[in-house]
Design a protein around this motif. Structure first.
Motif, short mmCIF file in Angstrom:
data_model
loop_
_atom_site.label_atom_id
_atom_site.label_comp_id
_atom_site.label_asym_id
_atom_site.label_seq_id
_atom_site.Cartn_x
_atom_site.Cartn_y
_atom_site.Cartn_z
N LEU A 107 -5.37 9.73 0.39
CA LEU A 107 -5.06 9.00 -0.63
C LEU A 107 -6.57 7.97 -0.03
O LEU A 107 -6.55 7.92 1.02
CB LEU A 107 -3.98 8.33 -0.76
N HIS A 108 -7.12 7.58 -1.27
CA HIS A 108 -7.84 6.35 -0.77
C HIS A 108 -8.33 5.72 -2.06
O HIS A 108 -7.59 5.64 -3.25
CB HIS A 108 -9.91 6.93 -1.09
N ARG A 109 -8.35 3.82 -1.19
CA ARG A 109 -7.98 2.69 -2.26
C ARG A 109 -9.53 2.42 -3.05
O ARG A 109 -10.69 3.05 -2.08
CB ARG A 109 -7.57 1.36 -1.09
N SER A 125 -6.84 -0.39 -6.79
CA SER A 125 -5.57 1.29 -7.24
C SER A 125 -6.02 1.99 -5.85
O SER A 125 -6.84 2.13 -5.09
CB SER A 125 -5.74 1.22 -8.04
N TRP A 126 -4.92 2.84 -5.86
CA TRP A 126 -4.85 3.94 -5.16
C TRP A 126 -5.05 5.27 -5.62
O TRP A 126 -4.69 5.42 -7.07
CB TRP A 126 -3.64 4.26 -4.50
N ASP A 162 -8.32 1.19 3.71
CA ASP A 162 -8.53 2.12 2.21
C ASP A 162 -7.74 3.32 2.27
O ASP A 162 -8.48 4.28 1.40
CB ASP A 162 -10.15 2.06 2.42
N THR A 163 -7.38 3.59 3.43
CA THR A 163 -6.92 4.78 3.75
C THR A 163 -5.01 5.37 3.77
O THR A 163 -4.53 4.02 4.44
CB THR A 163 -7.57 5.81 4.24
N CYS A 188 0.82 3.69 -3.50
CA CYS A 188 1.05 5.53 -3.15
C CYS A 188 1.89 6.22 -3.33
O CYS A 188 1.15 7.69 -4.06
CB CYS A 188 0.39 5.54 -1.97
N ALA A 248 0.37 -1.30 0.15
CA ALA A 248 0.24 -0.48 -0.24
C ALA A 248 1.09 1.09 -0.46
O ALA A 248 0.72 2.43 -0.43
CB ALA A 248 -1.07 0.15 1.43
#
Length: 153
Positions: free
Chosen positions: A127-129, A134-135, A95-96, A23, A19
């Motif tokens: 950022l969020h997934r 994907s990010w 997810d963040t 990012c 992750a």
């Protein structure tokens, strides 16, 4: 090794590293698109309602369409190169994530009254997934402690 206190739920260390890397890559892809690609395409790296803010001057560009229009309107004879450093990503959940990165921008612009050729600052990103894994950038804030405000294009 103690777990990162900013991670809300325990993550597998490999999952966390992947992750963080995804990012970081997104942020570097953004710089590449601004400098060597199609600047308007940076909008694709944001969520549909993503924002880019310049606190100085109280400026905000919101949403992919406005981001595409803003960055796509750059004059063809304005050339810039950004050096990104110390990209620090903090995964806050599966997810963040948040990130801080430092930059130096060098510009060549023959327009009378053009901004100074060197700017130094940092970005703070959220950022969020996506559901696909994907990010994307949800929010970017630009800080310029060294340099004049970024002019409106």
């Amino acid at each position: 090794m103690h777990p990162d206190p900013l991670v809300a739920t325990p993550m597998d260390p490999i999952e966390q590293l992947l992750a963080e890397r995804a990012c970081q890559r997104l942020l570097l892809d953004l710089v590449h698109r601004l400098d060597l690609g199609e600047p308007g395409s940076v909008a694709e790296l944001f969520t549909e309602d993503g924002t880019w803010a310049w606190p100085e001057g109280d400026r905000l560009v919101k949403g992919r369409a406005d981001l595409r229009a803003h960055f796509g309107s750059r004059p063809a004879d304005c050339h810039a190169r950004r050096l990104m450093a110390d990209v620090r990503v903090r995964v806050t959940s599966r997810d963040t994530a948040t990130a801080t990165s430092y930059f130096t921008t060098y510009r060549v612009d023959d327009t009378p009254g053009a901004m100074p050729p060197v700017r130094i600052g940092h970005y703070e990103d959220t950022l969020h997934r996506t559901h696909e894994g994907s990010w994307l950038l949800a929010a970017r804030v630009l800080f310029l402690p060294c340099g004049s405000p970024t002019p409106r294009l």
